[in-house]
Design a protein around this motif. Structure first.
Motif, PDB file in Angstrom:
ATOM      1  N   ALA A  55       1.221   7.157  -6.502  1.00 62.41           N
ATOM      2  CA  ALA A  55       0.134   8.107  -6.753  1.00 62.41           C
ATOM      3  C   ALA A  55       0.605   9.539  -6.534  1.00 62.41           C
ATOM      4  CB  ALA A  55      -1.044   7.786  -5.836  1.00 62.41           C
ATOM      5  N   VAL A 109      -5.444   2.976   2.923  1.00 63.70           N
ATOM      6  CA  VAL A 109      -5.033   4.251   2.316  1.00 63.70           C
ATOM      7  C   VAL A 109      -5.222   5.392   3.311  1.00 63.70           C
ATOM      8  CG1 VAL A 109      -5.471   5.895   0.448  1.00 63.70           C
ATOM      9  CG2 VAL A 109      -5.539   3.424  -0.014  1.00 63.70           C
ATOM     10  N   ASN A 144      -4.695  10.962  -2.985  1.00 65.82           N
ATOM     11  CA  ASN A 144      -5.534  10.088  -2.172  1.00 65.82           C
ATOM     12  C   ASN A 144      -6.531   9.333  -3.057  1.00 65.82           C
ATOM     13  OD1 ASN A 144      -7.477   9.044  -0.311  1.00 65.82           O
ATOM     14  ND2 ASN A 144      -6.931  10.617   1.160  1.00 65.82           N
ATOM     15  N   ALA A 183      -4.682   6.825  -5.386  1.00 61.82           N
ATOM     16  CA  ALA A 183      -4.250   5.657  -4.622  1.00 61.82           C
ATOM     17  C   ALA A 183      -5.429   4.727  -4.339  1.00 61.82           C
ATOM     18  CB  ALA A 183      -3.604   6.105  -3.307  1.00 61.82           C
ATOM     19  N   LEU A 191       2.126   2.004  -3.457  1.00 66.85           N
ATOM     20  CA  LEU A 191       1.085   2.540  -4.336  1.00 66.85           C
ATOM     21  C   LEU A 191       0.797   4.002  -4.015  1.00 66.85           C
ATOM     22  CD1 LEU A 191      -1.462  -0.441  -4.431  1.00 66.85           C
ATOM     23  CD2 LEU A 191       0.190   0.217  -6.177  1.00 66.85           C
ATOM     24  N   VAL A 192       0.814   4.347  -2.738  1.00 69.82           N
ATOM     25  CA  VAL A 192       0.596   5.742  -2.338  1.00 69.82           C
ATOM     26  C   VAL A 192       1.736   6.622  -2.846  1.00 69.82           C
ATOM     27  CG1 VAL A 192       0.516   7.313  -0.359  1.00 69.82           C
ATOM     28  CG2 VAL A 192      -0.835   5.210  -0.329  1.00 69.82           C
ATOM     29  N   THR A 218       0.833  -1.208   0.000  1.00 72.43           N
ATOM     30  CA  THR A 218       0.000   0.000   0.000  1.00 72.43           C
ATOM     31  C   THR A 218       0.867   1.257   0.000  1.00 72.43           C
ATOM     32  OG1 THR A 218      -1.631  -1.222   1.304  1.00 72.43           O
ATOM     33  CG2 THR A 218      -1.911   1.149   1.165  1.00 72.43           C
TER      34      THR A 218
END
Length: 437
Positions: A90, A126, A105, A108, A86-87, A83
């Motif tokens: 993003a 997230v 936000n 993601a 991925l954040v 996670t």
């Protein structure tokens, strides 16, 4: 008299749930009551013989294996720090765009939704990272909560989706077609929320990241995100091109995430696997218990010919698909405020879907309408689960969170109306891939 009994039984489900009885017990008790009514009316002893068979058939269905698989994949992602990657990716994609952290936000959540299919998991994972980051960056806590809770709706719309699995199993609809039907609406939800952030930024001037990311750091972020981003590509691409079924895609996601976390990024150890299995089993058992007990309820309503009676009642008001869909949207938006989405699908889909088909509305299109309505409800008071989770992370009262989420709920309802009345938005991709809709 029969209509009165049926309305009372359906209403009793919601009353029992609202007073705090667990959903699966509520459905089981009301199901038993409906079978008792059926036995009293018909005198058939078969009403009692179907109870154990209904419970077994409720969970002994292969496509339901997708639920624990996707939940386990999400748990591996979270513990394996996927996670976080991925954040970071993003944030890199958004760059120095106005309201950059809020926009990241949403992006993601769209990535995360392509892996787990759960709005609650999206909000927890997230939100656990970005809500504190947004508050630290200068956003008001209610804004961080609003963006996070609303963007988590992408989870059950962008494939895969646990709620779509439940709908497909409940009404006998192709889960692959439902997944593919969610592609365009999911992207529309994400785009609509990003547009809303841009509009709100013009009014409130949210913080904007101005620092440049060095090329070495960009390269590191991109390389570290390539393998995590491979998971939604495997899931969605594998289903689209017929490599595997949605259930097999869930198993592939688990294997892929384990390999990445254990052997490539090495952010996970073998000692953590039993704990993850236990967590996934606990979460899955909740949904499966609801499904199994709902089978009793569903059988009782079928025996009492509820779909036919409700259909006649609705068609006596209007036989217009436009009016029917408007009434369904109003009903589901209210139900979603008070009831878990999966439970609402199990209770209402067998009643409403046959009526929709009689009016010429395809099961895939109607399934997306149901899921989207109920997911919006997960972010709205008084019992919006995602809103509660986000408020707890931000440590603010729910009343403040409601203020922050309302502009985004409006955007989601606009997308809902478009999806409701423009069927090709849902049906185009499944038809393109050869699914029957």
């Amino acid at each position: 008299m029969n209509n009165y009994i049926i309305v009372s039984l359906v209403g009793l489900v919601f009353v029992v749930i609202l007073v705090g009885v667990p959903v699966y017990i509520s459905l089981g008790l009301v199901g038993l009551t409906s079978l008792l009514v059926h036995y009293h009316v018909s005198g058939s002893p078969m009403a009692w013989l179907v109870i154990p068979q209904s419970i077994y058939n409720g969970i002994g269905y292969l496509p339901l294996l997708a639920i624990p698989f996707y939940m386990l994949a999400g748990e591996i992602m979270n513990r394996g720090k996927i996670t976080d990657k991925l954040v970071d990716f993003a944030l890199l994609l958004i760059g120095r765009m106005p309201a950059s952290l809020a926009q990241a936000n949403i992006v993601a959540s769209m990535f995360f939704g392509g892996i787990t299919g759960s709005a609650q998991a999206d909000t927890s994972c997230v939100g656990g990272i970005l809500i504190p980051a947004m508050v630290k960056d200068g956003y008001a806590p209610e804004v961080a909560v609003g963006v996070t809770a609303s963007s988590s709706t992408c989870g059950p719309i962008i494939p895969p989706s646990i709620m779509m699995v439940v709908y497909g199993v409940t009404v006998g609809c192709s889960i692959g077609a439902l997944f593919m039907g969610g592609v365009v609406p999911g992207l529309m939800i994400g785009s609509g929320l990003m547009g809303t952030v841009a509009f709100m930024n013009m009014l409130h001037h949210y913080p904007r990241r101005t620092e440049r990311i060095p090329w070495a750091e960009k390269r590191r972020i991109i390389l570290s995100a390539i393998l995590p981003l491979g998971m939604p590509i495997i899931i969605v691409g594998g289903i689209m091109f017929g490599v595997f079924t949605p259930t097999e895609a869930g198993a592939a996601a688990v294997v892929y995430s384990l390999i990445v976390s254990l052997f490539v990024s090495r952010t996970l150890t073998f000692r953590e696997i039993p704990g993850m299995l236990r967590t996934a089993a606990t979460l899955s058992s909740t949904v499966l218990m609801i499904i199994s007990c709902a089978r009793i309820f569903s059988y009782g309503l079928t025996a009492l010919q509820v779909s036919t009676i409700v259909g006649d009642m609705i068609l006596s008001i209007s036989n217009s698909p436009f009016v029917f869909l408007l009434l369904v949207n109003l009903l589901l938006l209210v139900v979603g405020m008070f009831m878990d989405g999966a439970a609402a699908v199990i209770v209402l889909a067998p009643i409403l879907t046959p009526i929709a088909q009689e009016l010429g509305i395809g099961p895939v299109h109607f399934g997306l309408i149901m899921v989207l309505n109920l997911v919006i409800g997960a972010g709205t008071p008084p019992l919006g689960v995602c809103l509660f989770i986000a408020c707890k992370i931000a440590n603010i009262p729910v009343e403040r969170g409601v203020k922050g989420i309302m502009p985004y709920i409006v955007a989601e309802i606009i997308v809902l109306m478009l999806v409701t009345y423009i069927p090709p938005l849902v049906e185009f991709v499944p038809r393109l891939l050869g699914y029957s809709v």
